[in-house]
Design an enzyme around this catalytic site. Structure first.
Site, PDB file in Angstrom:
ATOM      1  N   ASP A   1      -4.935  -3.538   4.950  1.00 39.53           N
ATOM      2  CA  ASP A   1      -5.430  -3.071   6.248  1.00 39.53           C
ATOM      3  C   ASP A   1      -6.938  -3.190   6.400  1.00 39.53           C
ATOM      4  OD1 ASP A   1      -6.204  -1.115   4.481  1.00 39.53           O
ATOM      5  OD2 ASP A   1      -4.963   0.464   5.352  1.00 39.53           O
TER       6      ASP A   1
ATOM      7  N   ASP B   1       0.849  -1.191   0.000  1.00 35.97           N
ATOM      8  CA  ASP B   1       0.000   0.000   0.000  1.00 35.97           C
ATOM      9  C   ASP B   1       0.883   1.238   0.000  1.00 35.97           C
ATOM     10  OD1 ASP B   1      -2.476  -1.221   0.046  1.00 35.97           O
ATOM     11  OD2 ASP B   1      -2.519  -1.388   2.218  1.00 35.97           O
TER      12      ASP B   1
ATOM     13  N   ASP C   1      -9.491  -6.700   2.365  1.00 36.15           N
ATOM     14  CA  ASP C   1      -8.149  -7.144   1.981  1.00 36.15           C
ATOM     15  C   ASP C   1      -7.866  -8.567   2.449  1.00 36.15           C
ATOM     16  OD1 ASP C   1      -7.504  -4.738   0.768  1.00 36.15           O
ATOM     17  OD2 ASP C   1      -6.693  -3.870   2.602  1.00 36.15           O
TER      18      ASP C   1
END
Length: 900
Positions: free
Chosen positions: A637, A335, A641
């Site tokens: 997170d 990310d 996901d």
């Protein structure tokens, strides 16, 4: 007034209306419990924990050391020794077995304690209301009467009754077996309603998949539904890792080879017409010598030490298999926000319909700075700018907290992106303290990671009801058809321009509406929304990440950015950090959707950034990379996901911003959400595997050397160079005192300049076998050469055997120094930095001295005291093992230097 607790008996919570629930706990749902009520509840109910399984007693760990084929062989050898009249040898064998069990118990106990300490690092934290303030607590601190604040991705830490819910869904498969998330509401249900249909209840062990809620805790610890079901509270044993299974197979192969060599030694002894009892004992001892009984313990310690080192660097390992997987990682999909960047969002630019552009001064969360246009500060904020900032403040779940005694500086409770919007509103002069009271929220559509939208409806002074919308520019603009094509295209162009400046862009819109129907979703707002403008936020890259990205590339690991931001924003940050090179491209979710599987696999080598991807698309990215043979670490997170984290070879959840669902699905949790921490964990994974191979090299080289000495003597017509008990001593004591300590080696320093470890990398690969081919003949030549030369001088056989025994032990000491590194010299301070190995060597030397100079030990081990002056030549001879390997290392270093 804060609530206090009632001592009345517990009712059926699911059948109780919200008003009676609050009355039962004498609770103000806007303030939660006060300190006195919390203390009384804690005294009555205790911590919110389930009983921990009792630690394994030391005696059970000790007994388990005897459950091994190797130990059974030793017991058989002891019985044979007694039957053949070798009572001293039998006593020595049993003493060696006992010593092995004590060493194994100590090391296993140390590993158990390490694992227990690491488990404590991964504690569940929850948000609650206490004394009118939102607080974050450990789940064990919850008490009945607490008001929990829950959102998508949060784990439910206690049984609770809902008092407020917005589009709430919970996954309850762990408790009820229901495979799909269940919709929840605050309405009571009949008393006879079954557990799975109590839609006004939340239960410990489940988690929130969508929406938000407030719920009053009604049961904790053993009084929860999970606490009543013994089967759900038992701790399941973690399956063995692939490396552990490979080690077991390796051990079985060596046992089979040892049995074959047992037969060979026995036949050679009989051919030489040596005494059967002596040959039999030596042959059995040789089996023991070849079986790496210290390897399983070394594996356990290596994993425990690796997990501790990773924890010290901020990476909490939740699955043992992740330790070895990290060393093999070839791709890290990370990310952007908070991992590659600081996650300290600051609104720096505004765009308003009509093309007006405003700059926002100040940095960080302190509401200090002014709005300016064309380089000139605004004297007052106009109505359009104020409305945009009002939308940013109201369509928002975060809180902006001023400095206090325990807080240095301004801080944000909640999402940093939303926190930056509150700071913007303060800079625009909006009164945040009273805003949410004068414009209360009446309904909402919580943020959805698939639609990338959020909407809230408020009662306003200037309108009966108003809906505020926030989200990704393309998603918000799709609702604003009434603004006209030209205005929308101008907004799109402005959003792209902001994105090329590495700004994270959010769009805002509004609808005058009396209703916001959760069941109709955002589609009901399409064509009715009016665009208010764009807000550009900057999130500076972490300074240490650029170096970590360079480390990854040097280590043969390819970093890929996976972000929800605009692809131009992602690509700009990726170029700055070195993730994207000149030829790299960025692909957004729409482009990814249009790609076929083959097209995606072919394009992957050229893609550095995946932008605007939905959580479900992360799973597709992972699978496509794995189809190309990559070993993938994926960060995440959010609740959505979880599938990608579970599917990745090493799923990495964020410890700060990550939901409990993501943490439970991941194998690793990083405590600081930092990309550099992931890279550090990869390095430690390589260290663990490298240290384990050092142990394998040492055990295999020394065991084969002892076998080669024995076979050479038998084939060359010499007497046996070592007694059976001496072989056992070398194998279990001399080697055992240093083997496990070898896994405590610090990094060599070049781990991140090597290629990733292949998943099918053999435990005894070509590189190790090449070193064995040098070490083993050297040890055997030194040991047997001394034995043959001393016999040729006509010296007593017991004296020569004692010297040979001592030379072999010394060779083992020098060889463990060789195994510390494949290329670095063992000379200098290297030994001193591994204190455990220094202690092990010291203990081994002391025990060898006891065998030589304690009379009782002389009788047991068939040794005689050696003159002290005779030890120096033996030591010098044994050191040849070290010098030969030092020459090889020097040649390797020079060859690499020339190649560089």
């Amino acid at each position: 007034m804060a609530g206090t607790l009632s001592d009345n008996s517990d009712p059926l919570w699911h059948a109780l209306p919200v008003e009676q629930l609050q009355e039962h706990f004498a609770l103000d749902p806007q303030r939660g419990l006060d300190a006195d009520a919390q203390r009384r509840a804690w005294a009555r109910h205790g911590p919110n924990t389930l009983p921990e399984p009792a630690p394994k007693p030391l005696w059970r760990i000790f007994v388990r050391q005897f459950k091994s084929p190797l130990i059974y062989i030793l017991f058989i050898a002891a019985l044979l020794a007694v039957a053949l009249g070798h009572h001293g040898d039998a006593g020595v064998i049993l003493a060696v077995v006992l010593a092995n069990a004590l060493i194994g118990s100590f090391q296993e106990g140390r590993a158990e304690r390490s694992m227990a300490a690491l488990r404590k690092l991964a504690t569940l934290r929850v948000r609650v209301l206490r004394d009118g303030a939102e607080r974050v607590l450990e789940a064990r601190e919850l008490v009945p009467g607490d008001v929990m604040l829950l959102g998508a991705g949060d784990a439910v830490a206690a049984d609770a009754r809902l008092i407020d819910a917005a589009q709430l869904q919970a996954a309850e498969a762990a408790l009820t077996g229901e495979s799909v998330p269940v919709s929840k509401s605050v309405l009571p249900v009949p008393e006879a309603t079954g557990l799975a249909d109590r839609h006004c209840m939340l239960y410990s062990g489940t988690y929130i998949t969508a929406g938000r809620a407030r719920a009053v805790v009604v049961a904790t610890g053993v009084h929860t539904e999970v606490g009543r079901i013994a089967g759900l509270t038992e701790r399941a044993e973690e399956p063995k890792t692939p490396l552990e299974l490979r080690l077991e197979q390796f051990g079985r192969t060596l046992v089979a080879a040892a049995l074959g060599l047992f037969a060979l030694v026995l036949l050679l002894g009989l051919w030489r017409e040596l005494p059967l009892s002596e040959v039999l004992m030596v042959a059995i001892s040789q089996i023991v010598s070849m079986v790496p009984e210290g390897l399983p313990v070394a594996m356990t310690i290596a994993l425990a030490v690796g997990m501790q080192r990773m924890a010290e660097r901020g990476a909490i390992i939740r699955r043992l298999s992740a330790v070895e997987t990290l060393g093999s990682t070839t791709v890290i999909c990370s990310d952007k926000t908070g991992t590659l960047t600081r996650n300290e969002m600051t609104a720096v630019a505004l765009w308003l319909p009509g093309g007006r552009e405003l700059a926002v001064g100040g940095i960080g969360y302190a509401p200090e700075g002014r709005l300016s246009e064309g380089g000139q500060p605004l004297e007052s904020v106009d109505e359009n700018t104020r409305t945009l900032c009002l939308a940013a403040a109201l369509c928002n779940d975060a809180q902006l907290l001023p400095p206090e005694d325990e807080r240095v500086g301004w801080s944000v409770l909640g999402d940093p992106t939303e926190g930056a919007l509150l700071v913007l509103a303060r800079k625009a002069g909006l009164p945040l303290d009273t805003l949410r009271m004068t414009a209360p929220r009446e309904s909402e559509l919580p943020f959805d990671s698939d639609t990338k939208l959020m909407a809230t409806r408020h009662r306003m002074d200037d309108a009966p009801r108003r809906v505020w919308i926030k989200g990704a520019p393309e998603a918000v603009l799709s609702l604003c058809a009434a603004d006209g094509h030209a205005a929308l295209q101008a907004a799109r162009d402005a959003a792209e321009t902001m994105a090329t400046r590495a700004l994270r862009v959010l769009a805002f819109a509004t609808v005058d509406a009396d209703e916001l129907d959760p069941s109709a979703g955002f589609e009901a707002l399409a064509g009715r929304a009016r665009l208010l403008g764009l807000v550009g936020q900057i999130d500076p890259p972490r300074e240490e990440v650029k170096l970590s990205v360079a480390e990854c590339r040097a280590a043969g690991i390819r970093p890929i950015m996976v972000t929800g931001d605009h692809k131009l924003t992602g690509l700009a940050i990726a170029r700055e950090l070195g993730i994207a090179r000149d030829e790299a491209r960025a692909v957004d979710g729409h482009e990814l959707e249009r790609m076929g599987e083959g097209e995606l696999r072919d394009a992957l080598p050229h893609i550095a950034v995946f932008a605007r991807v939905q959580p479900a698309q992360k799973l597709r990215i992972v699978e496509a990379l794995q189809a190309r043979g990559e070993v993938v670490a994926m960060t995440g997170d959010g609740v959505n996901d979880a599938p990608a984290l579970a599917r990745a070879d090493a799923g990495v959840a964020m410890g700060v911003t990550g939901t409990e669902v993501a943490k439970n699905a991941a194998k690793i949790v990083i405590s600081d959400d930092n990309f550099a921490t992931i890279v550090g964990a990869v390095e430690e994974g390589r260290v663990v595997y490298g240290n384990l191979k050092k142990v394998i090299l040492y055990l295999f080289a020394t065991s084969m050397a002892a076998l080669l000495v024995l076979l050479t003597a038998l084939l060359a017509g010499y007497p046996l160079p070592l007694a059976a008990v001496q072989i056992l001593w070398i194998n279990i004591i001399t080697e055992g005192t240093v083997t496990v300590n070898l896994v405590m080696e610090a990094p060599d320093g070049d781990e991140m300049r090597r290629h990733p470890i292949r998943r099918d990398d053999p435990l005894l690969g070509r590189d190790l076998l090449a070193r064995v081919a040098l070490m083993t003949p050297t040890i055997a030549a030194v040991t047997f050469g001394w034995f043959a030369w001393r016999l040729s001088l006509g010296l007593p056989e017991m004296l020569v055997r004692t010297e040979t025994f001592t030379v072999l032990a010394m060779c083992c000491w020098f060889n463990v120094l060789n195994c510390q590194s494949a290329n670095a010299s063992a000379l200098g301070p290297r030994l001193l930095r591994n204190h455990w190995l220094a202690i092990g060597l010291s203990l081994s030397i002391a025990l060898q001295a006891a065998v030589l100079y304690v009379p009782a030990m002389n009788a047991l081990f068939h040794t005689v005291p050696l003159p002290l002056e005779s030890l120096l030549p033996l030591l010098a001879l044994a050191s040849l093992v070290l010098w030969v390997e030092e020459v090889r290392k020097l040649w390797v270093r020079r060859a690499r230097g020339s190649a560089a």
